[in-house]
Design a protein around this motif. Structure first.
Motif, PDB file in Angstrom:
ATOM      1  N   UNK A 158       0.806  -1.216   0.000  1.00  0.00           N
ATOM      2  CA  UNK A 158       0.000   0.000   0.000  1.00  0.00           C
ATOM      3  C   UNK A 158       0.839   1.265   0.000  1.00  0.00           C
ATOM      4  N   UNK A 159       2.029   1.212   0.598  1.00  0.00           N
ATOM      5  CA  UNK A 159       2.855   2.420   0.689  1.00  0.00           C
ATOM      6  C   UNK A 159       3.222   2.972  -0.680  1.00  0.00           C
ATOM      7  N   UNK A 160       3.219   2.120  -1.695  1.00  0.00           N
ATOM      8  CA  UNK A 160       3.585   2.556  -3.046  1.00  0.00           C
ATOM      9  C   UNK A 160       2.403   3.090  -3.843  1.00  0.00           C
ATOM     10  N   UNK A 161       1.203   2.944  -3.326  1.00  0.00           N
ATOM     11  CA  UNK A 161      -0.011   3.284  -4.065  1.00  0.00           C
ATOM     12  C   UNK A 161      -0.549   4.633  -3.578  1.00  0.00           C
ATOM     13  N   UNK A 162      -0.516   5.667  -4.396  1.00  0.00           N
ATOM     14  CA  UNK A 162      -0.975   6.987  -3.946  1.00  0.00           C
ATOM     15  C   UNK A 162      -2.461   7.034  -3.609  1.00  0.00           C
ATOM     16  N   UNK A 163      -3.234   6.065  -4.086  1.00  0.00           N
ATOM     17  CA  UNK A 163      -4.667   6.048  -3.817  1.00  0.00           C
ATOM     18  C   UNK A 163      -4.998   5.432  -2.461  1.00  0.00           C
ATOM     19  N   UNK A 164      -4.012   4.753  -1.863  1.00  0.00           N
ATOM     20  CA  UNK A 164      -4.261   4.089  -0.587  1.00  0.00           C
ATOM     21  C   UNK A 164      -3.586   4.878   0.543  1.00  0.00           C
ATOM     22  N   UNK A 173       7.927   3.121  -2.906  1.00  0.00           N
ATOM     23  CA  UNK A 173       8.013   1.712  -3.269  1.00  0.00           C
ATOM     24  C   UNK A 173       9.299   1.114  -2.724  1.00  0.00           C
ATOM     25  N   UNK A 174       9.201   0.323  -1.677  1.00  0.00           N
ATOM     26  CA  UNK A 174      10.362  -0.447  -1.234  1.00  0.00           C
ATOM     27  C   UNK A 174      10.690  -1.480  -2.293  1.00  0.00           C
ATOM     28  N   UNK A 175      11.978  -1.775  -2.458  1.00  0.00           N
ATOM     29  CA  UNK A 175      12.413  -2.629  -3.563  1.00  0.00           C
ATOM     30  C   UNK A 175      12.314  -4.121  -3.256  1.00  0.00           C
ATOM     31  N   UNK A 176      12.467  -4.483  -1.970  1.00  0.00           N
ATOM     32  CA  UNK A 176      12.511  -5.901  -1.621  1.00  0.00           C
ATOM     33  C   UNK A 176      11.793  -6.141  -0.295  1.00  0.00           C
ATOM     34  N   UNK A 177      11.116  -7.300  -0.231  1.00  0.00           N
ATOM     35  CA  UNK A 177      10.509  -7.776   1.014  1.00  0.00           C
ATOM     36  C   UNK A 177      11.054  -9.163   1.300  1.00  0.00           C
ATOM     37  N   UNK A 178      11.665  -9.323   2.468  1.00  0.00           N
ATOM     38  CA  UNK A 178      12.231 -10.604   2.883  1.00  0.00           C
ATOM     39  C   UNK A 178      11.482 -11.161   4.085  1.00  0.00           C
ATOM     40  N   UNK A 179      11.493 -12.506   4.193  1.00  0.00           N
ATOM     41  CA  UNK A 179      10.983 -13.187   5.376  1.00  0.00           C
ATOM     42  C   UNK A 179      12.153 -13.839   6.120  1.00  0.00           C
ATOM     43  N   UNK A 180      12.101 -13.772   7.435  1.00  0.00           N
ATOM     44  CA  UNK A 180      13.087 -14.458   8.263  1.00  0.00           C
ATOM     45  C   UNK A 180      12.979 -15.972   8.100  1.00  0.00           C
TER      46      UNK A 180
END
Length: 302
Positions: A158-164, A173-180
């Motif tokens: 949602x952080x990348x979407x100006x409508x949200x 827009x964060x470039x990467x999402x990792x899980x532990x």
């Protein structure tokens, strides 16, 4: 508000309670902080409904002031790791039995969209290139850990979407999402085998024998060499004195053996807008050795 530093690398890790940042990925945080990366820990709750797990701290005055003490422990751990930290303001859900309802107003009882709002604001202010959290299982079935996963995925997208969440600042827009992938069965098995082979008593055999029949682990896409930071990780864990008993559980195995047989902290790349040499694909096996793989050449444009 955070001061924006064009060209810098920024890492955000999202956790459920104070102490989670020290037991999952702490050596990684210490390594990147020492390298000059801006590292921020977002802690969803204050751990108010947690137990006192260290017998030496299990006293009435500690139990009566647990919320304050856990914040003090978090502040100490933050300083040891060399990172910044921010509470998101939700209340610990505790660990109710399957028959019990969640406590009214707790973190895990919030609508995901409501619980994600402060994290969306934080992402848009801090502008991390990399975000880390738990996988869909939460790492273990604590309602706050599962909720932390859901909230982080919602906020990442949602952080990348100006409508949200238009009230939450300029989109980012964060470039990467990792899980532990911390405290995996493979990690316990490797350490147990290494200790047994060396004639060192291991308490991990009993744990492994009772390991639940869970789905296969996610693919390891990324291994961060951070054995030089294990001592910092351990010091940060011990700062959470209500939660960690020296010489017991995770603190019991010989660190020299751990550094020899498992000198990394491991991650699963779940989302990525980056490609190129040294990068892994989301959901696939890979050989990444840097959470910022594919991003360092783009620092000047960040």
């Amino acid at each position: 508000m955070f001061t924006k530093h064009p060209g810098g690398l920024r890492l955000l890790t999202v956790h459920a309670h104070p102490d989670d940042e020290s037991s999952k990925g702490a050596a990684t945080l210490a390594r990147y902080a020492a390298e000059g990366v801006e590292v921020l820990v977002a802690t969803c709750t204050g751990g108010e409904r947690g137990s006192v797990l260290n017998p030496a701290m299990d006293r009435p005055e500690v139990r009566d002031n647990l919320a304050r003490i856990r914040r003090e422990e978090m502040a100490a751990a933050r300083e040891i790791l060399g990172v910044r930290q921010q509470f998101l303001g939700f209340v610990d859900s505790g660990m109710p039995s399957p028959e019990e309802p969640l406590p009214e107003g707790c973190f895990a009882a919030q609508p995901v969209e409501v619980a994600a709002a402060p994290l969306v604001t934080l992402i848009r202010e801090f502008r991390p290139q990399v975000v880390i959290t738990y996988d869909e299982t939460g790492g273990y079935p604590h309602p706050d850990h599962v909720m932390t996963h859901q909230v982080t995925v919602e906020a990442f997208e949602a952080a990348a979407d100006p409508k949200r969440y238009p009230e939450a600042g300029e989109p980012w827009q964060a470039a990467k999402l990792y899980y532990h992938l911390a405290l995996s069965r493979a990690w316990f098995q490797t350490l147990h085998d290494a200790m047994t082979e060396r004639g060192v008593d291991s308490a991990m055999g009993e744990l492994l024998a009772g390991w639940p029949d869970t789905p296969p682990a996610l693919a390891t896409t990324t291994r961060i060499a951070c054995s030089e930071q294990f001592a910092i990780r351990d010091a940060a864990m011990l700062a959470h004195a209500t939660q960690v008993e020296p010489g017991a559980a995770f603190m019991a195995h010989p660190r020299d053996i751990e550094r020899e047989v498992w000198p990394t902290e491991d991650y699963h790349l779940a989302r990525s807008f980056v490609s190129g040499p040294g990068t892994a694909g989301p959901g696939t096996g890979g050989g990444e050795t840097d959470l910022f793989a594919g991003l360092r050449a783009k620092e000047g444009a960040a």
